[in-house]
Design an enzyme around this catalytic site. Structure first.
Site, PDB file in Angstrom:
ATOM      1  N   CYS A  82       0.816  -1.219   0.000  1.00 28.28           N
ATOM      2  CA  CYS A  82       0.000   0.000   0.000  1.00 28.28           C
ATOM      3  C   CYS A  82       0.851   1.271   0.000  1.00 28.28           C
ATOM      4  CB  CYS A  82      -0.952   0.011   1.185  1.00 28.28           C
ATOM      5  SG  CYS A  82      -2.123  -1.360   1.173  1.00 28.28           S
ATOM      6  N   HIS A 346      -9.373   3.312  -1.985  1.00 23.10           N
ATOM      7  CA  HIS A 346      -8.001   2.835  -1.757  1.00 23.10           C
ATOM      8  C   HIS A 346      -7.547   1.924  -2.894  1.00 23.10           C
ATOM      9  CE1 HIS A 346      -4.390   1.581   0.064  1.00 23.10           C
ATOM     10  NE2 HIS A 346      -4.829   0.602   0.823  1.00 23.10           N
TER      11      HIS A 346
END
Length: 398
Positions: A82, A346
């Site tokens: 991430c 996201h």
């Protein structure tokens, strides 16, 4: 070699689910927007770093050039969970600081659709054979009892540990989701723009206690891009580009140090604490100097812990911090004014760049209805398991 690095162009697509587009469509849209924002064309860029997680073996940096114009510059294809987008930004920044180029382009892009719980194993039809194997001699994956690979489980356990230590309640965790969903209603680029009451959040389906569904970020598609330049190059650019330039005062990337239990269960705290301490020292600022923060709220529990990890509250005081209203848009240190990952979305490879886009937009005074008035210093944070943490501190040009 340059002493400073500046953001002179940035753009992001709306985050969402775009089945009619492919990854390159999204990357081209964000890149074209950043080039236009910087009043440049691709032929002037000296380096490209492209971050992508789930299709990283497809060399999308070169594919982006093939789509927009091949100029023979160095291309880096970056993956770091991430923290991929933030790492791409850091690659471009280090090349400028090393004197290899005066202009670097960092792009983050991802197309995830509705892929479900990240970290879950694929279903297998073959018959299970329970034979000890691996470094721990496990007969099954360490799922649930000793640890978990599922992100909802990891961040639920981290939140629960903090709650037990410091008396945080589920309602205090839920207030994080209430805040970020409220903020998202002012962001036209957010995947979801819907306000939820605290009662609705607490009554929703439990994904991994204490996080209910509105306390978990969605997966999705999107891209973001930034263009960085050196001191010397900035001095040659159009006065309006110079006026809107934003200084990168600190760029830090950390990984896990050894901690007890870290071999079994991801430690989401220590590497963020280490990154924040290094970033504050490099930038010469402290948490009290920040006008806004975009942090990695993949789950509501994560955001509450990062109040403490980033030094935004007193040690152990994250519950009281959210109760005080400090991280709301009109509070003392606004956090995730964009709506955060919980609402903005996201798409993994894009998130780190998009957080920087949000900070830069506020420091320029161009954030529209969600603008933090008078913002001069902002912090962008991401964490990817296991494990990488990126922290960037950005400052309005004096």
């Amino acid at each position: 070699m340059s002493n400073n690095v500046w953001v002179i162009g940035t753009s992001m697509t709306r985050f969402g689910r775009f089945g009619e587009k492919d990854l390159m469509d999204l990357a081209v849209e964000a890149t074209s927007g950043a080039l236009k924002d910087a009043d440049l064309d691709l032929g002037q860029i000296g380096l490209l770093a492209l971050g992508n997680v789930y299709e990283t073996n497809s060399h999308h940096g070169q594919r982006l050039q093939n789509q927009m114009g091949q100029t023979g510059i160095p291309v880096y294809n970056v993956v770091n969970a991430c923290a991929t987008g933030a790492t791409a930004v850091r690659v471009a920044m280090m090349s400028i600081l090393a004197g290899e180029t005066d202009l670097g382009l960092a792009v983050g892009v991802e197309q995830m659709g509705k892929m479900g719980l990240i970290g879950g194993s694929k279903r297998r039809d073959e018959k299970k054979v329970y034979t000890p194997k691996g470094r721990y001699g496990s007969v099954v994956k360490t799922e649930g009892t000793f640890g978990t690979n599922l992100m909802p489980g990891v961040f639920a356990q981290a939140g629960t540990e903090y709650a037990l230590q410091h008396g945080v309640t589920q309602t205090q965790f839920a207030k994080v989701a209430h805040k970020n969903h409220l903020h998202s209603t002012l962001n036209p680029l957010a995947q979801y723009q819907k306000e939820f009451s605290l009662e609705e959040i607490l009554a929703a389906e439990v994904i991994a206690w204490p996080n209910t569904l509105p306390m978990c970020c969605p997966t999705g598609d999107g891209a973001a891009a930034v263009i960085l330049c050196s001191d010397a190059k900035l001095a040659t650019l159009d006065p309006d580009v110079r006026r809107r330039a934003v200084k990168v005062s600190a760029s830090v990337l950390t990984s896990d140090p050894y901690v007890d239990g870290g071999q079994v269960q991801a430690d989401i705290n220590t590497l963020t604490r280490n990154a924040a301490a290094q970033a504050y020292e490099k930038a010469g600022v402290g948490p009290a100097d920040l006008d806004l923060v975009e942090l990695h709220d993949c789950f509501a529990t994560a955001e509450l812990l990062h109040y403490d990890n980033l030094g935004l509250c007193e040690p152990g005081g994250a519950g009281e911090f959210i109760d005080s209203g400090a991280p709301y848009r009109d509070g003392r240190i606004p956090v995730n004014v964009s709506g955060g990952l919980l609402s903005k979305g996201h798409p993994l490879g894009a998130t780190g760049v998009a957080n920087i886009y949000e900070i830069v937009t506020h420091l320029r005074g161009e954030a529209g209805a969600r603008q933090i008035e008078g913002a001069k210093v902002g912090l962008a944070h991401v964490i990817g398991l296991a494990s990488a943490c990126g922290v960037h501190i950005l400052e309005k040009r004096a």
